[in-house]
Design a protein around this motif. Structure first.
Motif, PDB file in Angstrom:
ATOM      1  N   ASP A  31      18.829  38.520  26.430  1.00  0.00           N
ATOM      2  CA  ASP A  31      19.453  39.407  27.407  1.00  0.00           C
ATOM      3  C   ASP A  31      18.741  40.759  27.451  1.00  0.00           C
ATOM      4  O   ASP A  31      18.528  41.328  28.531  1.00  0.00           O
ATOM      5  CB  ASP A  31      20.930  39.603  27.080  1.00  0.00           C
ATOM      6  N   ARG A  32      18.380  41.282  26.299  1.00  0.00           N
ATOM      7  CA  ARG A  32      17.636  42.552  26.265  1.00  0.00           C
ATOM      8  C   ARG A  32      16.293  42.406  26.977  1.00  0.00           C
ATOM      9  O   ARG A  32      15.867  43.309  27.724  1.00  0.00           O
ATOM     10  CB  ARG A  32      17.425  43.008  24.818  1.00  0.00           C
ATOM     11  N   ARG A  33      15.630  41.301  26.746  1.00  0.00           N
ATOM     12  CA  ARG A  33      14.337  41.072  27.406  1.00  0.00           C
ATOM     13  C   ARG A  33      14.503  40.996  28.927  1.00  0.00           C
ATOM     14  O   ARG A  33      13.639  41.470  29.669  1.00  0.00           O
ATOM     15  CB  ARG A  33      13.696  39.795  26.865  1.00  0.00           C
ATOM     16  N   ARG A  34      15.592  40.397  29.381  1.00  0.00           N
ATOM     17  CA  ARG A  34      15.822  40.310  30.820  1.00  0.00           C
ATOM     18  C   ARG A  34      16.000  41.704  31.429  1.00  0.00           C
ATOM     19  O   ARG A  34      15.416  42.011  32.488  1.00  0.00           O
ATOM     20  CB  ARG A  34      17.068  39.454  31.097  1.00  0.00           C
ATOM     21  N   LEU A  35      16.798  42.539  30.788  1.00  0.00           N
ATOM     22  CA  LEU A  35      17.028  43.882  31.319  1.00  0.00           C
ATOM     23  C   LEU A  35      15.740  44.703  31.320  1.00  0.00           C
ATOM     24  O   LEU A  35      15.477  45.462  32.260  1.00  0.00           O
ATOM     25  CB  LEU A  35      18.119  44.584  30.515  1.00  0.00           C
ATOM     26  N   LEU A  36      14.915  44.541  30.290  1.00  0.00           N
ATOM     27  CA  LEU A  36      13.620  45.225  30.268  1.00  0.00           C
ATOM     28  C   LEU A  36      12.713  44.705  31.379  1.00  0.00           C
ATOM     29  O   LEU A  36      11.968  45.480  31.996  1.00  0.00           O
ATOM     30  CB  LEU A  36      12.952  45.037  28.911  1.00  0.00           C
ATOM     31  N   LEU A  37      12.780  43.411  31.638  1.00  0.00           N
ATOM     32  CA  LEU A  37      11.964  42.839  32.711  1.00  0.00           C
ATOM     33  C   LEU A  37      12.394  43.397  34.062  1.00  0.00           C
ATOM     34  O   LEU A  37      11.545  43.743  34.907  1.00  0.00           O
ATOM     35  CB  LEU A  37      12.100  41.313  32.688  1.00  0.00           C
ATOM     36  N   LEU A  38      13.689  43.504  34.295  1.00  0.00           N
ATOM     37  CA  LEU A  38      14.168  44.060  35.558  1.00  0.00           C
ATOM     38  C   LEU A  38      13.743  45.519  35.709  1.00  0.00           C
ATOM     39  O   LEU A  38      13.352  45.965  36.793  1.00  0.00           O
ATOM     40  CB  LEU A  38      15.690  43.930  35.637  1.00  0.00           C
ATOM     41  N   ARG A  39      13.813  46.274  34.609  1.00  0.00           N
ATOM     42  CA  ARG A  39      13.354  47.662  34.648  1.00  0.00           C
ATOM     43  C   ARG A  39      11.867  47.725  34.967  1.00  0.00           C
ATOM     44  O   ARG A  39      11.424  48.598  35.727  1.00  0.00           O
ATOM     45  CB  ARG A  39      13.619  48.304  33.287  1.00  0.00           C
ATOM     46  N   ALA A  40      11.099  46.784  34.424  1.00  0.00           N
ATOM     47  CA  ALA A  40       9.663  46.749  34.696  1.00  0.00           C
ATOM     48  C   ALA A  40       9.387  46.465  36.170  1.00  0.00           C
ATOM     49  O   ALA A  40       8.456  47.033  36.762  1.00  0.00           O
ATOM     50  CB  ALA A  40       8.991  45.703  33.821  1.00  0.00           C
ATOM     51  N   VAL A  41      10.210  45.586  36.786  1.00  0.00           N
ATOM     52  CA  VAL A  41      10.038  45.298  38.217  1.00  0.00           C
ATOM     53  C   VAL A  41      10.295  46.555  39.042  1.00  0.00           C
ATOM     54  O   VAL A  41       9.519  46.893  39.952  1.00  0.00           O
ATOM     55  CB  VAL A  41      10.979  44.158  38.653  1.00  0.00           C
ATOM     56  N   LEU A  42      11.362  47.280  38.732  1.00  0.00           N
ATOM     57  CA  LEU A  42      11.670  48.505  39.482  1.00  0.00           C
ATOM     58  C   LEU A  42      10.569  49.540  39.312  1.00  0.00           C
ATOM     59  O   LEU A  42      10.153  50.183  40.289  1.00  0.00           O
ATOM     60  CB  LEU A  42      13.009  49.070  39.011  1.00  0.00           C
ATOM     61  N   ASP A  43      10.086  49.712  38.094  1.00  0.00           N
ATOM     62  CA  ASP A  43       9.028  50.693  37.847  1.00  0.00           C
ATOM     63  C   ASP A  43       7.734  50.293  38.539  1.00  0.00           C
ATOM     64  O   ASP A  43       7.033  51.138  39.101  1.00  0.00           O
ATOM     65  CB  ASP A  43       8.788  50.843  36.339  1.00  0.00           C
ATOM     66  N   ALA A  44       7.412  48.991  38.490  1.00  0.00           N
ATOM     67  CA  ALA A  44       6.177  48.527  39.119  1.00  0.00           C
ATOM     68  C   ALA A  44       6.236  48.692  40.632  1.00  0.00           C
ATOM     69  O   ALA A  44       5.238  49.044  41.274  1.00  0.00           O
ATOM     70  CB  ALA A  44       5.921  47.066  38.754  1.00  0.00           C
ATOM     71  N   VAL A  82      28.598  42.069  37.210  1.00  0.00           N
ATOM     72  CA  VAL A  82      27.247  42.472  37.605  1.00  0.00           C
ATOM     73  C   VAL A  82      26.256  42.115  36.509  1.00  0.00           C
ATOM     74  O   VAL A  82      25.175  41.578  36.766  1.00  0.00           O
ATOM     75  CB  VAL A  82      27.192  43.978  37.918  1.00  0.00           C
ATOM     76  N   ARG A  83      26.646  42.410  35.261  1.00  0.00           N
ATOM     77  CA  ARG A  83      25.746  42.099  34.151  1.00  0.00           C
ATOM     78  C   ARG A  83      25.487  40.592  34.061  1.00  0.00           C
ATOM     79  O   ARG A  83      24.347  40.161  33.835  1.00  0.00           O
ATOM     80  CB  ARG A  83      26.349  42.621  32.840  1.00  0.00           C
ATOM     81  N   SER A  84      26.521  39.788  34.247  1.00  0.00           N
ATOM     82  CA  SER A  84      26.327  38.339  34.167  1.00  0.00           C
ATOM     83  C   SER A  84      25.431  37.829  35.292  1.00  0.00           C
ATOM     84  O   SER A  84      24.655  36.887  35.096  1.00  0.00           O
ATOM     85  CB  SER A  84      27.677  37.619  34.199  1.00  0.00           C
ATOM     86  N   LEU A  85      25.520  38.451  36.472  1.00  0.00           N
ATOM     87  CA  LEU A  85      24.641  38.061  37.572  1.00  0.00           C
ATOM     88  C   LEU A  85      23.189  38.402  37.257  1.00  0.00           C
ATOM     89  O   LEU A  85      22.275  37.622  37.546  1.00  0.00           O
ATOM     90  CB  LEU A  85      25.077  38.742  38.866  1.00  0.00           C
ATOM     91  N   LEU A  86      22.957  39.578  36.672  1.00  0.00           N
ATOM     92  CA  LEU A  86      21.590  39.980  36.334  1.00  0.00           C
ATOM     93  C   LEU A  86      21.010  39.135  35.212  1.00  0.00           C
ATOM     94  O   LEU A  86      19.790  38.942  35.135  1.00  0.00           O
ATOM     95  CB  LEU A  86      21.555  41.458  35.950  1.00  0.00           C
ATOM     96  N   LEU A  87      21.885  38.641  34.340  1.00  0.00           N
ATOM     97  CA  LEU A  87      21.434  37.834  33.210  1.00  0.00           C
ATOM     98  C   LEU A  87      21.442  36.342  33.518  1.00  0.00           C
ATOM     99  O   LEU A  87      21.110  35.534  32.646  1.00  0.00           O
ATOM    100  CB  LEU A  87      22.308  38.108  31.984  1.00  0.00           C
TER     101      LEU A  87
END
Length: 471
Positions: A31-44, A82-87
Motif C-alpha cells: 500500500d505504501r508503494r502504491r501511494l508513492l507511485l501515485l505521487r510519482a505520477v503527479l510529480d512527473a 477513497v483510500r481503498s479505491l486508490l489501493l
C-alpha cells in the motif's frame, strides 16, 4: 531504508504460512508503494514537457486529484473509501503505464499520455459518488465503454466519446451527445442500478468470512490485463453474463469451507491478500450454459491483490486457485521488501509442471506455490470422507509433492540466494520434509513418481539431453 525482516517472518513465509501480522506487513508495504507511485505520477505530470504531457491533460489530472481530495475530506468513511479505491489492484497497472509514458526513454506520445491520464477522472468520480459529494465533470469513454470503479460501466459508441457526469442527491446522471441521459443510483457497498440497457453494474462476491470485505469480480476495468501480451497459456479477458456470474457465485459460496481444512492461514491469506478477481475466458472456449472444462489463472506484480482466473469448474477448483495464486502474491510482495536471490533471468531450469525451461525466479515461484498446494491437498484428503473427492485429493497431493521434490534441490543448492532467501528456502525444506512423512496411498504415490520421471525424461529429450539444469 526498510528495517530488516525478522528471521521468524521469513521462515514462516518459507513454510508457505504467514500469521495475520506477517500478512498485514506485506499488505502495508504494498500500500505504501502504491501511494508513492501515485505521487510519482503527479510529480512527473507536473514536470513533463508539453510535448510529452499536453497542458490540457495535466490540468485534467490535477482536477481529478482535487476531486479525490475533496471526497476524502468529507469524513472518515469516505476517506477510507477513497483510500481503498486508490489501493485497488488495477490502479497499479494504470499508474505504472502513466509513469512510463511521462518519463520513458522512448519518443513522446502526447495523445497516448492524455488518454492514460484521463483514466483518473472516472476513479475520482466514483470516489465522489461514494462520498456523497456533488460534482460536475467531463469524462471520456474509450473503446465503447466508460468504467466507473465499484459502480459499473456505461456502454457508448465506438471510438472516443465525451460523457458529462453530474452527481447530486444520491443520483449520478451520465449524458453523451445525441443520446438520452442515463441515471445511475449507487448501491451500498458495490454496484449501481440504472434502468438503461447501456449500463452494466459492477459485480462483487460476498465476503469470505463474516465481517470481511466484498471481493470485486471485475470484468469492466480497462486495465485488467497487461499492456503487453499475456504470457503463453493465458486466455484473454471476458465479459460475464448473468448465468456465468451465478456460476462464479455458486463456486465462491463453498470456497471458504474448502479452504478451512488447510488451516487458518489459508483463510487468512485469502481474506488479507485477495482484493479482486479478474475473469478470463475459458481455455477451451465457451460452451453455452455450461461451466468450462479447463482453467487458467495468474497474478500480476503491478496489481497487488488481483487474481486473474478463468471460471472455476467447481468450488474445489476455486479453492485450489486461491491457494495457488495467493502464494505468488505473498512471494512477490516479500521480494519487493527484500531481495531473495540474485540469479540471472536465463530460462534453463526443469520444472515438472511446465514443458519449457524456467528462469530461476519462475522456478522459485513454482516450487513455492506447488508446496502450498501439496500441503492443502494433503489436509483436504484427510478431512473428506472416502470417495471420489478423497481420491482426487490424494492424487493431487502426491503429484504436487513429487514435483516439489524434483525441483526444490535446485533452489536450496543455489549460490544466488541472499541471506533472506536462504532463510525462506530453509522454511520450504521444513515444509517439504513434513509432507514426506505423511502416509500416502501407495498407488497414488507410484503414479506421481512415474509422472514426474516421465516429465523429466521428455523435458531432457526436448532440450537435447544436456546443458540444462534438471533439478
Amino acid at each position: 531504508m526498510t528495517d530488516p525482516i525478522p528471521h521468524h517472518v521469513l521462515y514462516e513465509l518459507g513454510c508457505t504460512e504467514g500469521s495475520p501480522a506477517t500478512l498485514r506487513l506485506l499488505a502495508r508495504d504494498q500500500d505504501r508503494r502504491r501511494l508513492l507511485l501515485l505521487r510519482a505520477v503527479l510529480d512527473a505530470a507536473g514536470a513533463a514537457p508539453a510535448d510529452r504531457c499536453p497542458p490540457d491533460a495535466r490540468r485534467a489530472l490535477a482536477e481529478s486529484w482535487a476531486l479525490l481530495e475533496a471526497a476524502e475530506r468529507t469524513g472518515p468513511g469516505p476517506a477510507a473509501t477513497v483510500r481503498s479505491l486508490l489501493l485497488a489492484p488495477l490502479v497499479g497497472p494504470w499508474a505504472e503505464r502513466a509513469l512510463a509514458l511521462l518519463t520513458g526513454a522512448g519518443p513522446p506520445d502526447p495523445a497516448a499520455t492524455a488518454r492514460c491520464l484521463g483514466h483518473l477522472a472516472p476513479l475520482a468520480a466514483a470516489a465522489a459518488v461514494r462520498a456523497g459529494l456533488p460534482f460536475r465533470l467531463r469524462l471520456t469513454a474509450a473503446g465503447g465503454s466508460l468504467a466507473l470503479p465499484t459502480l459499473g460501466a456505461l456502454r457508448t459508441g465506438p471510438g472516443t466519446t465525451p460523457v458529462d457526469a453530474h452527481h447530486s442527491a444520491g443520483k449520478l446522471v451520465l449524458r453523451t451527445a445525441g443520446e438520452r441521459s442515463v441515471t445511475v443510483r449507487p448501491q451500498r457497498g458495490h454496484g449501481a442500478w440504472a434502468a438503461s440497457p447501456a449500463w452494466r453494474a459492477a459485480h462483487a462476491l460476498p465476503p469470505l468470512v463474516p465481517g470481511g470485505h466484498l471481493v470485486p469480480l471485475d470484468d469492466l476495468d480497462p486495465y485488467r490485463v497487461p499492456h503487453h501480451p499475456l504470457q503463453p497459456g493465458f486466455t484473454g479477458i471476458t465479459d460475464l453474463d448473468d448465468l456465468a456470474r451465478k456460476r462464479w457465485g455458486a463456486a465462491w459460496s463453498a470456497t471458504a469451507a474448502l479452504l478451512a481444512p488447510g488451516g487458518p492461514h489459508r483463510i487468512a491469506e485469502a481474506v488479507t491478500l485477495l482484493r479482486c478477481l479478474v475473469p478470463l475466458a475459458p481455455p477451451g472456449g465457451p460452451v453455452a450454459g455450461e461451466p468450462p472444462p479447463g482453467s487458467c489463472s495468474g497474478t500480476r506484480r503491478e496489481a497487488f491483490g488481483a487474481v486473474l482466473s478463468s471460471e472455476p469448474a467447481d468450488a474445489t477448483g476455486f479453492a485450489e486457485t486461491l491457494v495457488h495464486e495467493t502464494q505468488h502474491i505473498k512471494l512477490a510482495a516479500l521480494a519487493a521488501l527484500t531481495p531473495l536471490h540474485h540469479a540471472d533471468p536465463a530460462p534453463r531450469h526443469f520444472a515438472p509442471w511446465r514443458p519449457d525451461p524456467r528462469p530461476f525466479d519462475g522456478l522459485w515461484h513454482g516450487v513455492y506455490s506447488h508446496l502450498a498446494l501439496a500441503d492443502w491437498w494433503l489436509r483436504y484428503a484427510r478431512a473428506v470422507p472416502p470417495g471420489p473427492a478423497r481420491d482426487r485429493a490424494w492424487a493431487e497431493h502426491a503429484r504436487r509433492r513429487e514435483q516439489v521434490g524434483a525441483a526444490l534441490p535446485v533452489l536450496v543448492g543455489s549460490d544466488a540466494l541472499t541471506p533472506a532467501g536462504r532463510t525462506v528456502a530453509e522454511g520450504m525444506v521444513t515444509a517439504y520434509t513434513r509432507l514426506t512423512h505423511a502416509e500416502v496411498p501407495p498407488d497414488h504415490l507410484a503414479r506421481a513418481v512415474a509422472y514426474v520421471a516421465t516429465t523429466r525424461a521428455l523435458w531432457l529429450q526436448r532440450q537435447g539431453g544436456a546443458g540444462r539444469s534438471a533439478g
